[in-house]
Each structure stands twice: as structure tokens, then as C-alpha cells.
Design an enzyme around this catalytic site. Sequence first.
Site, mmCIF file in Angstrom:
data_model
loop_
_atom_site.group_PDB
_atom_site.id
_atom_site.type_symbol
_atom_site.label_atom_id
_atom_site.label_comp_id
_atom_site.label_asym_id
_atom_site.label_seq_id
_atom_site.Cartn_x
_atom_site.Cartn_y
_atom_site.Cartn_z
ATOM 1 N N ASP A 81 0.842 -1.195 0.000
ATOM 2 C CA ASP A 81 0.000 0.000 0.000
ATOM 3 C C ASP A 81 0.890 1.262 0.000
ATOM 4 O OD1 ASP A 81 -2.339 1.506 0.225
ATOM 5 O OD2 ASP A 81 -2.378 1.372 2.425
ATOM 6 N N HIS A 82 0.511 2.257 -0.759
ATOM 7 C CA HIS A 82 1.233 3.536 -0.812
ATOM 8 C C HIS A 82 2.740 3.384 -0.997
ATOM 9 C CE1 HIS A 82 -2.212 6.064 -0.024
ATOM 10 N NE2 HIS A 82 -2.579 5.235 0.920
ATOM 11 N N HIS A 179 -7.436 10.018 4.682
ATOM 12 C CA HIS A 179 -6.855 9.094 5.658
ATOM 13 C C HIS A 179 -6.968 9.591 7.106
ATOM 14 C CE1 HIS A 179 -4.358 7.998 2.030
ATOM 15 N NE2 HIS A 179 -4.835 6.836 2.405
ATOM 16 N N HIS A 211 -9.513 4.804 -0.956
ATOM 17 C CA HIS A 211 -8.653 4.884 0.236
ATOM 18 C C HIS A 211 -9.389 5.711 1.287
ATOM 19 C CE1 HIS A 211 -4.517 3.589 -1.177
ATOM 20 N NE2 HIS A 211 -5.269 3.447 -2.249
ATOM 21 N N ALA A 213 -11.251 5.165 3.725
ATOM 22 C CA ALA A 213 -12.694 4.900 3.807
ATOM 23 C C ALA A 213 -13.199 4.679 5.232
ATOM 24 C CB ALA A 213 -13.037 3.689 2.950
ATOM 25 N N SER A 214 -12.275 4.583 6.198
ATOM 26 C CA SER A 214 -12.718 4.385 7.586
ATOM 27 C C SER A 214 -13.642 5.529 7.991
ATOM 28 C CB SER A 214 -11.517 4.390 8.540
ATOM 29 O OG SER A 214 -10.785 3.198 8.433
HETATM 30 P P1 13P Z 1 -8.238 5.024 6.699
HETATM 31 O O1 13P Z 1 -7.256 5.879 7.401
HETATM 32 O O2 13P Z 1 -9.512 5.776 6.429
HETATM 33 O O3 13P Z 1 -8.484 3.737 7.366
HETATM 34 O O4 13P Z 1 -7.633 4.696 5.248
HETATM 35 C C1 13P Z 1 -6.703 3.679 5.106
HETATM 36 C C2 13P Z 1 -6.063 3.681 3.771
HETATM 37 O O5 13P Z 1 -6.479 4.323 2.840
HETATM 38 C C3 13P Z 1 -4.857 2.868 3.610
HETATM 39 O O6 13P Z 1 -4.290 2.992 2.354
HETATM 40 O O1 G3H Z 2 -2.946 5.067 4.090
HETATM 41 C C1 G3H Z 2 -2.346 4.289 4.787
HETATM 42 C C2 G3H Z 2 -2.375 4.220 6.226
HETATM 43 O O2 G3H Z 2 -3.591 4.462 6.821
HETATM 44 C C3 G3H Z 2 -1.258 4.968 6.895
HETATM 45 O O3 G3H Z 2 -0.401 3.968 7.087
HETATM 46 O O4 G3H Z 2 0.909 4.766 9.079
HETATM 47 O O5 G3H Z 2 1.283 2.553 7.949
HETATM 48 O O6 G3H Z 2 1.959 4.659 6.798
HETATM 49 P P1 G3H Z 2 1.039 4.030 7.786
HETATM 50 ZN ZN ZN Z 3 -4.493 4.958 1.566
#
Ligand code: 13P
Ligand code: G3H
Ligand code: ZN
Length: 287
Positions: A81-82, A179, A211, A213-214
Site C-alpha cells: 500500500d502507498h 486518511h 482509500h 474509507a474508515s
Molecule cells: P483510513 O485511514 O480511512 O483507514 O484509510 C486507510 C487507507 O487508505 C490505507 O491505504
Molecule cells: O494510508 C495508509 C495508512 O492508513 C497509513 O499507514 O501509518 O502505515 O503509513 P502508515
Molecule cells: Zn491509503
Amino acid sequence: MLVHIKKIIRKAQQFGYAVPAFNVNNLETIIAVLRAAEKMKSPVILQATESAIAYAGLEELSALMRAAAGEVNVPVAIHLDHGHDLKIIKQAIAQDFFSVMIDGSACPYKKNVLLTKKVVRFAHEKKVWVQGEIGRLEGAEDWVKTGKLEAFFTEPEDAVRFVQDTGVDALAVAIGNYHGVEKIIEKKELKLDLKRLAEIATVVRAPLVLHGASGFPAGQIKKAIKSGIRIINIDSELRISFAKAQMEFWRKNNKIFDPRKILKPSILKMQKTAEEKIKIFGCKGKA
Ligand code: 13P
Ligand code: G3H
Ligand code: ZN
């Protein structure tokens, strides 16, 4: 069972649901997510960021994910991710991540395209899927405060051009999502631009990723899935569940020293959160 992400997402596209991509840093989160997926008979994506890798170690984290995925009877894909650092992206691919994100969303369009193309070229040779992003999310909390979030939303014409220019397999969009735990803790009003999403979905064939989405209300998430969101990233809600279970545990206990007993309530609470997401995303029973 460990599968290629394309197997999971093709089916989600065919039947019109979304698959959760849960961020994991440790064994407890992996266990919680996979127990939820097994109970709900749902496909699931386990994903790690570069900072999760810095925390746990790439080999350690990928070995944990692979071993745990191999033990369950539902399809599990593993995703970076990212990704920002080409070196880490290559290392992750070498560790059997069959899906990686290159996040060039903070760069101007041309630079984002160049960076993303470079990763696509390398990854596709190894049959690895690439997720790119157009529009900006990170640090969005500040933009919300200044009321300028919309300036960073994904433009439909940029989205279609970006997919053509780069050859990405999945596309992350910015439509009001952002996020972090703050939006939940501070009870922010959360609103997805569903009209914009529908416009993007009519012109982009690649699966769309949400992303940040929480915390978004279930009703909005369900509408976003109807409009074409096929992967939904959840990290913050798992973090909150983990931490709240710990706070509750420590309010009641001060003479327990066994980490297994200490962490168990966090595993249970994260599992419950993951189960709720699976139900909302429509992937219950789709394993
Ligand atoms: P949240 O911070 O909304 O859970 O998003 C997580 C996310 O996008 C991880 O890539
Ligand atoms: O988007 C990603 C996460 O919510 C942030 O992750 O703290 O592991 O970099 P990280
Ligand atoms: Zn993200």
C-alpha cells in the site's frame, strides 16, 4: 489460500461488490482480519505500507501474511500500500506481493505518469498488478480545515487519461475520502462526491479503489460500490478497535502480564470491525 489479486477483483467486478483491503502491521491484525474473512466466507486483501514494513520488517511481515493466508479457506491477496520507493516496491515484489501501489499522487501529472509507468513496466514483467492514484488524499485533514479539499479531487478526464498513459490495473480516486483516525475521533461530517465518482466510473474501465474509507457511513459506501468502487482500504477503524480494546483492558486489569491475554481483546475487537466492513461491502459469502 493465497491468490493473485486479479482473481479476487475480476469476480468483484463481475458481481458488483467491493473487497476490503485491510492494513496490517503485526500478527494480531493479520489473525483478526483472516478470522473475520473465514467466518464471513469473504475474499480479502492484506496490505502493508512502507512504514508497516519499516516497523515489522519486509521478510517478517510478508512471511506472516503468506503463512496465515495459506492456513485459511478463503482467497487472500497481498498488496503493498502507498509505495513511494522503487527499491521497496522491487523488494516487495521479490517477496511475492502480487500487487503494489505506486503513489505518485503528490506529484504533478507528468511526473506521476513517469513514476507510475516505470513501476508498471517492471511489475507487469513479473505479472504483478499495479495500483496508481490520481487526485490527492494524504494530509487532506489540513485541506478540510481550510475548506479546499475539492481542489484535490480526481477529475474524470484526468482519470481516464492517467489509466491510458500508465497502464495501471487499478486506480485510487479522491472524491472526499481521506486518511486517518481524526475524522472519526473528531466526528467530522464525511461526504463522498458520488456524482463525480459515477462520472469517473463511466469513463474508466480499471477497478476503482477507495482509500481513507474508515468512518464513512455505510449508506455512502454502498452507493460508492454501486458506482464502481471495487477495493476499499481500511486502516484507521482497525487501529481504533485495537487501541480501545487495550484501553478497556488496562482500565480493568493491572496484574496480567501475559501478552497473549493482553492482546486477545484487541484481536476480538478488530475481528468484529472487519466482519462489519465485509457485510457492508457486499462480499460476505463471495469467497
Ligand atoms: P483510513 O485511514 O480511512 O483507514 O484509510 C486507510 C487507507 O487508505 C490505507 O491505504
Ligand atoms: O494510508 C495508509 C495508512 O492508513 C497509513 O499507514 O501509518 O502505515 O503509513 P502508515
Ligand atoms: Zn491509503
